[in-house]
Design a protein around this motif. Structure first.
Motif, PDB file in Angstrom:
ATOM      1  N   THR A  63       0.672  -1.219  -0.036  1.00 55.94           N
ATOM      2  CA  THR A  63       0.012  -0.188  -0.131  1.00 55.94           C
ATOM      3  C   THR A  63       0.737   1.161  -0.099  1.00 55.94           C
ATOM      4  O   THR A  63       0.310   2.260  -0.462  1.00 55.94           O
ATOM      5  CB  THR A  63      -0.901  -0.109   1.253  1.00 55.94           C
ATOM      6  OG1 THR A  63      -0.208   0.072   2.307  1.00 55.94           O
ATOM      7  CG2 THR A  63      -1.792  -1.057   1.319  1.00 55.94           C
ATOM      8  N   VAL A  64       2.190   1.305   0.497  1.00 60.41           N
ATOM      9  CA  VAL A  64       2.870   2.321   0.502  1.00 60.41           C
ATOM     10  C   VAL A  64       4.116   2.549  -0.313  1.00 60.41           C
ATOM     11  O   VAL A  64       4.435   3.795  -0.524  1.00 60.41           O
ATOM     12  CB  VAL A  64       3.367   2.740   2.048  1.00 60.41           C
ATOM     13  CG1 VAL A  64       2.166   2.925   3.138  1.00 60.41           C
ATOM     14  CG2 VAL A  64       4.223   1.431   2.336  1.00 60.41           C
ATOM     15  N   ALA A  65       4.356   1.705  -0.978  1.00 59.31           N
ATOM     16  CA  ALA A  65       5.836   1.756  -1.666  1.00 59.31           C
ATOM     17  C   ALA A  65       5.470   1.088  -3.304  1.00 59.31           C
ATOM     18  O   ALA A  65       4.780   0.347  -3.366  1.00 59.31           O
ATOM     19  CB  ALA A  65       6.739   1.129  -1.146  1.00 59.31           C
ATOM     20  N   CYS A  66       6.414   1.811  -4.179  1.00 60.10           N
ATOM     21  CA  CYS A  66       6.356   1.313  -5.434  1.00 60.10           C
ATOM     22  C   CYS A  66       7.388   0.252  -5.552  1.00 60.10           C
ATOM     23  O   CYS A  66       8.355   0.285  -4.590  1.00 60.10           O
ATOM     24  CB  CYS A  66       7.013   2.370  -6.727  1.00 60.10           C
ATOM     25  SG  CYS A  66       5.778   3.778  -6.557  1.00 60.10           S
ATOM     26  N   CYS A  67       7.282  -0.712  -6.474  1.00 68.53           N
ATOM     27  CA  CYS A  67       8.341  -1.787  -6.392  1.00 68.53           C
ATOM     28  C   CYS A  67       9.444  -1.706  -7.457  1.00 68.53           C
ATOM     29  O   CYS A  67       9.123  -1.472  -8.669  1.00 68.53           O
ATOM     30  CB  CYS A  67       7.577  -3.118  -6.815  1.00 68.53           C
ATOM     31  SG  CYS A  67       8.809  -4.708  -6.866  1.00 68.53           S
ATOM     32  N   PRO A  68      10.507  -1.425  -7.058  1.00 68.05           N
ATOM     33  CA  PRO A  68      11.518  -1.163  -7.936  1.00 68.05           C
ATOM     34  C   PRO A  68      11.813  -2.440  -8.886  1.00 68.05           C
ATOM     35  O   PRO A  68      12.624  -2.088  -9.875  1.00 68.05           O
ATOM     36  CB  PRO A  68      12.917  -0.671  -7.239  1.00 68.05           C
ATOM     37  CG  PRO A  68      12.484  -1.184  -5.693  1.00 68.05           C
ATOM     38  CD  PRO A  68      11.016  -1.444  -5.729  1.00 68.05           C
ATOM     39  N   GLU A  69      11.696  -3.500  -8.618  1.00 67.58           N
ATOM     40  CA  GLU A  69      11.721  -4.792  -9.445  1.00 67.58           C
ATOM     41  C   GLU A  69      10.890  -5.164 -10.523  1.00 67.58           C
ATOM     42  O   GLU A  69      11.278  -5.367 -11.609  1.00 67.58           O
ATOM     43  CB  GLU A  69      11.750  -6.055  -8.352  1.00 67.58           C
ATOM     44  CG  GLU A  69      12.440  -7.377  -9.028  1.00 67.58           C
ATOM     45  CD  GLU A  69      12.841  -8.414  -8.319  1.00 67.58           C
ATOM     46  OE1 GLU A  69      12.638  -9.526  -8.406  1.00 67.58           O
ATOM     47  OE2 GLU A  69      13.346  -7.979  -6.931  1.00 67.58           O
ATOM     48  N   CYS A  70       9.612  -4.809 -10.327  1.00 60.83           N
ATOM     49  CA  CYS A  70       8.864  -5.172 -11.376  1.00 60.83           C
ATOM     50  C   CYS A  70       7.934  -3.694 -11.563  1.00 60.83           C
ATOM     51  O   CYS A  70       7.025  -3.810 -12.663  1.00 60.83           O
ATOM     52  CB  CYS A  70       7.698  -6.067 -10.839  1.00 60.83           C
ATOM     53  SG  CYS A  70       6.627  -5.780  -9.286  1.00 60.83           S
ATOM     54  N   GLN A  71       8.420  -2.720 -11.337  1.00 63.31           N
ATOM     55  CA  GLN A  71       7.785  -1.133 -11.706  1.00 63.31           C
ATOM     56  C   GLN A  71       6.176  -1.270 -11.523  1.00 63.31           C
ATOM     57  O   GLN A  71       5.649  -0.648 -12.588  1.00 63.31           O
ATOM     58  CB  GLN A  71       8.154  -1.042 -13.050  1.00 63.31           C
ATOM     59  CG  GLN A  71       9.542  -1.104 -13.272  1.00 63.31           C
ATOM     60  CD  GLN A  71      10.684  -0.064 -12.391  1.00 63.31           C
ATOM     61  OE1 GLN A  71       9.854   1.034 -12.472  1.00 63.31           O
ATOM     62  NE2 GLN A  71      11.639  -0.564 -11.886  1.00 63.31           N
ATOM     63  N   VAL A  72       5.787  -1.648 -10.401  1.00 57.42           N
ATOM     64  CA  VAL A  72       4.687  -1.151 -10.257  1.00 57.42           C
ATOM     65  C   VAL A  72       4.023  -0.143  -9.130  1.00 57.42           C
ATOM     66  O   VAL A  72       4.895   0.172  -8.467  1.00 57.42           O
ATOM     67  CB  VAL A  72       3.446  -2.595  -9.580  1.00 57.42           C
ATOM     68  CG1 VAL A  72       3.505  -3.587 -10.660  1.00 57.42           C
ATOM     69  CG2 VAL A  72       4.015  -3.137  -8.482  1.00 57.42           C
ATOM     70  N   THR A  73       2.977   0.578  -9.129  1.00 55.30           N
ATOM     71  CA  THR A  73       2.792   1.665  -8.263  1.00 55.30           C
ATOM     72  C   THR A  73       2.162   1.107  -6.967  1.00 55.30           C
ATOM     73  O   THR A  73       1.658  -0.006  -7.073  1.00 55.30           O
ATOM     74  CB  THR A  73       1.750   2.616  -8.973  1.00 55.30           C
ATOM     75  OG1 THR A  73       0.469   1.847  -9.088  1.00 55.30           O
ATOM     76  CG2 THR A  73       2.355   3.326 -10.286  1.00 55.30           C
ATOM     77  N   PRO A  74       2.019   2.048  -6.015  1.00 54.97           N
ATOM     78  CA  PRO A  74       1.457   1.498  -4.665  1.00 54.97           C
ATOM     79  C   PRO A  74      -0.087   0.944  -4.844  1.00 54.97           C
ATOM     80  O   PRO A  74      -0.661   1.224  -5.651  1.00 54.97           O
ATOM     81  CB  PRO A  74       1.137   2.702  -3.953  1.00 54.97           C
ATOM     82  CG  PRO A  74       2.573   3.418  -4.301  1.00 54.97           C
ATOM     83  CD  PRO A  74       2.641   3.164  -5.596  1.00 54.97           C
ATOM     84  N   THR A  75      -0.367   0.112  -3.995  1.00 53.29           N
ATOM     85  CA  THR A  75      -1.601  -0.860  -4.312  1.00 53.29           C
ATOM     86  C   THR A  75      -1.730  -1.880  -5.382  1.00 53.29           C
ATOM     87  O   THR A  75      -2.596  -2.684  -5.308  1.00 53.29           O
ATOM     88  CB  THR A  75      -2.800   0.114  -4.163  1.00 53.29           C
ATOM     89  OG1 THR A  75      -3.080   0.697  -5.422  1.00 53.29           O
ATOM     90  CG2 THR A  75      -2.924   1.265  -3.016  1.00 53.29           C
ATOM     91  N   VAL A  76      -0.810  -1.831  -6.202  1.00 52.69           N
ATOM     92  CA  VAL A  76      -0.812  -2.854  -7.261  1.00 52.69           C
ATOM     93  C   VAL A  76       0.143  -3.960  -6.816  1.00 52.69           C
ATOM     94  O   VAL A  76       1.255  -3.926  -6.471  1.00 52.69           O
ATOM     95  CB  VAL A  76      -0.363  -2.156  -8.448  1.00 52.69           C
ATOM     96  CG1 VAL A  76      -0.158  -3.439  -9.668  1.00 52.69           C
ATOM     97  CG2 VAL A  76      -1.179  -1.047  -9.089  1.00 52.69           C
ATOM     98  N   PRO A  77      -0.477  -5.306  -6.743  1.00 52.08           N
ATOM     99  CA  PRO A  77       0.289  -6.482  -6.279  1.00 52.08           C
ATOM    100  C   PRO A  77       1.842  -6.488  -7.379  1.00 52.08           C
ATOM    101  O   PRO A  77       1.623  -6.285  -8.455  1.00 52.08           O
ATOM    102  CB  PRO A  77      -0.581  -7.720  -6.489  1.00 52.08           C
ATOM    103  CG  PRO A  77      -1.777  -7.242  -7.278  1.00 52.08           C
ATOM    104  CD  PRO A  77      -1.948  -5.692  -7.129  1.00 52.08           C
ATOM    105  N   CYS A  78       2.714  -6.966  -6.709  1.00 54.37           N
ATOM    106  CA  CYS A  78       3.897  -7.374  -7.446  1.00 54.37           C
ATOM    107  C   CYS A  78       3.411  -8.568  -8.495  1.00 54.37           C
ATOM    108  O   CYS A  78       2.801  -9.233  -8.207  1.00 54.37           O
ATOM    109  CB  CYS A  78       4.965  -7.895  -6.484  1.00 54.37           C
ATOM    110  SG  CYS A  78       5.749  -6.145  -5.719  1.00 54.37           S
ATOM    111  N   HIS A  79       4.319  -8.728  -9.525  1.00 51.69           N
ATOM    112  CA  HIS A  79       4.097  -9.861 -10.434  1.00 51.69           C
ATOM    113  C   HIS A  79       5.307 -10.485 -10.930  1.00 51.69           C
ATOM    114  O   HIS A  79       6.400  -9.772 -10.736  1.00 51.69           O
ATOM    115  CB  HIS A  79       3.195  -9.256 -11.644  1.00 51.69           C
ATOM    116  CG  HIS A  79       3.821  -8.427 -12.573  1.00 51.69           C
ATOM    117  ND1 HIS A  79       4.744  -8.530 -13.157  1.00 51.69           N
ATOM    118  CD2 HIS A  79       3.862  -6.870 -12.490  1.00 51.69           C
ATOM    119  CE1 HIS A  79       5.076  -7.462 -14.053  1.00 51.69           C
ATOM    120  NE2 HIS A  79       4.628  -6.453 -13.129  1.00 51.69           N
ATOM    121  N   ASP A  80       5.189 -11.651 -11.395  1.00 48.08           N
ATOM    122  CA  ASP A  80       6.352 -12.302 -11.705  1.00 48.08           C
ATOM    123  C   ASP A  80       5.970 -12.916 -13.189  1.00 48.08           C
ATOM    124  O   ASP A  80       5.144 -13.764 -13.269  1.00 48.08           O
ATOM    125  CB  ASP A  80       6.891 -13.408 -10.933  1.00 48.08           C
ATOM    126  CG  ASP A  80       8.221 -14.125 -11.437  1.00 48.08           C
ATOM    127  OD1 ASP A  80       8.798 -13.356 -11.975  1.00 48.08           O
ATOM    128  OD2 ASP A  80       8.388 -15.204 -10.886  1.00 48.08           O
TER     129      ASP A  80
END
Length: 101
Positions: A63-80
């Protein structure tokens, strides 16, 4: 004289009182079912834990951070490779902890 137990607390005071708590306590825990700002508990023994469950930390980081690995914004789940992950990447959790500090 009447004493009120539900008097509103100023936001600055509330923040100061919760400053010693893990920031993941700001979201509800989907593992043990406790509400936001409450400590996690063991479901079987009904004892409170000092640290939040990993699922709660993962939800908070989502909810609070962007993912530097998969480049998603907050509230969006990480993906592989297009498949959503149940948890977040370690780098996203580190990013969330760095911004909370």
């Amino acid at each position: 004289m009447t004493i009120r137990s539900g008097a509103p607390m100023p936001e600055q005071l509330r923040h100061w009182m919760r400053a010693k708590q893990h920031p993941a306590r700001s979201v509800p825990c989907r593992h043990c079912g406790v509400a936001a700002h409450k400590p996690c508990r063991l479901r079987t023994a009904n004892r409170f834990l000092a640290e939040p469950h990993p699922q709660r930390v993962s939800d908070w980081a989502r909810t609070v951070a962007c993912c530097p690995e998969c480049q998603v914004t907050p509230t969006v789940p990480c993906h592989d490779d297009g498949r959503a992950l149940a948890t977040v990447h370690d780098r996203r959790q580190q990013e969330a902890e760095a911004t909370a500090a």
